[in-house]
Design a protein around this motif. Structure first.
Motif, PDB file in Angstrom:
ATOM      1  N   ARG A  99      57.525  43.231  42.399  1.00 33.16           N
ATOM      2  CA  ARG A  99      59.175  43.943  42.507  1.00 33.16           C
ATOM      3  C   ARG A  99      59.160  45.153  41.631  1.00 33.16           C
ATOM      4  N   ALA A 100      58.254  45.247  40.741  1.00 34.84           N
ATOM      5  CA  ALA A 100      58.322  46.296  39.618  1.00 34.84           C
ATOM      6  C   ALA A 100      57.499  47.410  40.220  1.00 34.84           C
ATOM      7  N   GLY A 101      56.721  47.313  41.146  1.00 35.48           N
ATOM      8  CA  GLY A 101      55.861  48.208  41.700  1.00 35.48           C
ATOM      9  C   GLY A 101      54.463  48.299  41.550  1.00 35.48           C
ATOM     10  N   ALA A 102      53.793  47.176  40.960  1.00 35.26           N
ATOM     11  CA  ALA A 102      52.384  46.958  40.830  1.00 35.26           C
ATOM     12  C   ALA A 102      51.370  47.339  41.939  1.00 35.26           C
ATOM     13  N   ARG A 103      50.533  48.141  41.730  1.00 34.77           N
ATOM     14  CA  ARG A 103      49.456  48.489  42.898  1.00 34.77           C
ATOM     15  C   ARG A 103      48.403  47.627  42.725  1.00 34.77           C
ATOM     16  N   LEU A 104      48.130  46.992  41.781  1.00 36.37           N
ATOM     17  CA  LEU A 104      46.958  46.050  41.753  1.00 36.37           C
ATOM     18  C   LEU A 104      47.432  44.961  40.868  1.00 36.37           C
ATOM     19  N   LEU A 105      47.155  43.622  41.579  1.00 34.56           N
ATOM     20  CA  LEU A 105      47.328  42.484  40.754  1.00 34.56           C
ATOM     21  C   LEU A 105      46.038  41.880  40.174  1.00 34.56           C
ATOM     22  N   VAL A 106      45.768  41.846  39.043  1.00 39.11           N
ATOM     23  CA  VAL A 106      44.408  41.384  38.755  1.00 39.11           C
ATOM     24  C   VAL A 106      44.432  39.845  38.139  1.00 39.11           C
ATOM     25  N   HIS A 107      43.427  39.368  38.418  1.00 40.18           N
ATOM     26  CA  HIS A 107      43.364  37.671  38.364  1.00 40.18           C
ATOM     27  C   HIS A 107      44.216  36.963  39.268  1.00 40.18           C
ATOM     28  N   SER A 108      43.713  35.746  39.249  1.00 38.83           N
ATOM     29  CA  SER A 108      44.399  35.078  40.824  1.00 38.83           C
ATOM     30  C   SER A 108      45.777  34.312  40.028  1.00 38.83           C
ATOM     31  N   VAL A 109      46.654  34.038  40.911  1.00 43.48           N
ATOM     32  CA  VAL A 109      47.976  33.236  40.564  1.00 43.48           C
ATOM     33  C   VAL A 109      47.167  32.057  40.496  1.00 43.48           C
ATOM     34  N   ASP A 110      47.501  31.056  39.207  1.00 44.32           N
ATOM     35  CA  ASP A 110      46.651  30.032  39.406  1.00 44.32           C
ATOM     36  C   ASP A 110      47.665  28.969  38.934  1.00 44.32           C
ATOM     37  N   THR A 132      40.233  36.210  40.604  1.00 43.34           N
ATOM     38  CA  THR A 132      39.422  35.855  39.683  1.00 43.34           C
ATOM     39  C   THR A 132      38.502  34.827  40.164  1.00 43.34           C
ATOM     40  N   LEU A 133      37.367  35.124  40.662  1.00 41.29           N
ATOM     41  CA  LEU A 133      36.410  33.926  41.110  1.00 41.29           C
ATOM     42  C   LEU A 133      35.504  33.511  40.180  1.00 41.29           C
ATOM     43  N   THR A 134      35.128  33.979  39.165  1.00 42.61           N
ATOM     44  CA  THR A 134      33.919  33.805  38.631  1.00 42.61           C
ATOM     45  C   THR A 134      34.158  33.826  36.723  1.00 42.61           C
ATOM     46  N   VAL A 135      35.539  34.266  36.326  1.00 34.60           N
ATOM     47  CA  VAL A 135      35.442  34.517  35.121  1.00 34.60           C
ATOM     48  C   VAL A 135      35.484  33.158  34.065  1.00 34.60           C
ATOM     49  N   LEU A 136      35.608  32.028  34.639  1.00 35.46           N
ATOM     50  CA  LEU A 136      35.673  30.696  33.818  1.00 35.46           C
ATOM     51  C   LEU A 136      34.096  30.566  33.934  1.00 35.46           C
ATOM     52  N   GLU A 137      33.312  30.802  34.791  1.00 34.93           N
ATOM     53  CA  GLU A 137      31.791  30.390  34.721  1.00 34.93           C
ATOM     54  C   GLU A 137      31.365  31.456  33.846  1.00 34.93           C
ATOM     55  N   GLY A 138      31.802  32.739  33.874  1.00 31.34           N
ATOM     56  CA  GLY A 138      31.227  33.637  32.772  1.00 31.34           C
ATOM     57  C   GLY A 138      31.614  33.217  31.315  1.00 31.34           C
ATOM     58  N   TYR A 139      32.998  32.565  30.967  1.00 32.23           N
ATOM     59  CA  TYR A 139      33.203  32.309  29.781  1.00 32.23           C
ATOM     60  C   TYR A 139      32.381  31.177  29.414  1.00 32.23           C
TER      61      TYR A 139
END
Length: 160
Positions: A99-110, A132-139
């Motif tokens: 609603r605020a005009g984001a052009r890019l949403l990063v990471h998944s709604v989880d 975000t598909l692999t961030v948890l694996e990276g951590y």
């Protein structure tokens, strides 16, 4: 993770920040719309390519206050012709970002499945959604490297 002084909002960009170095966050305290606008103005004055807002749930901050912050940051970004990128992993926060005009949403709604309203807002805004598909694996891999000493070995090899 936001601290009480930074309730859910950090505005940052590559190459610009309060100390002039790359990847420096501009933290806005108190959930104040004015601080969000000032953060965007600061980054725009330093020729940022985009503004990133971390819109993160925090039980100490009212969801309406978080929405107000991203609306203020989005308006300031639009006024300066700078794209708004939002880190929003909660469905409510992601909707506020759209609603605020984001052009890019990063990471998944989880926190819950996206709903029809989210899909309609995203489609209307023609937003880019970067899950975000692999961030948890990276951590996990970083933790294992630290636990086994492999990280120290890698640093030693890189220094040679």
């Amino acid at each position: 993770m936001p601290t009480p002084a930074t309730p859910g909002l950090r505005v940052r960009s590559e190459g610009a920040g309060p100390s002039g170095g790359a990847r420096q966050p501009w933290a806005c305290s108190g959930g104040v719309d004015r601080a969000a606008r000032q953060g965007v103005e600061y980054l725009a004055a330093h020729a940022t390519d985009a503004v990133k807002v971390w819109l993160i749930r925090n039980d100490a901050v009212d969801p309406a206050a978080l929405a107000s912050i991203v609306v203020a940051a989005g308006a300031a970004a639009r006024e300066r012709g700078v794209p708004l990128i939002v880190h929003a992993t909660g469905l409510g926060e992601a909707k506020s970002a759209l609603r605020a005009g984001a052009r890019l949403l990063v990471h998944s709604v989880d926190d819950q499945p996206v709903d029809d309203e989210f899909l309609a807002l995203a489609k209307q805004a023609d937003v880019i959604y970067c899950p975000t598909l692999t961030v948890l694996e990276g951590y996990r891999r970083v933790y294992e490297a630290l636990a086994t000493g492999l990280a120290a070995l890698g640093l030693a090899l890189a220094a040679e």
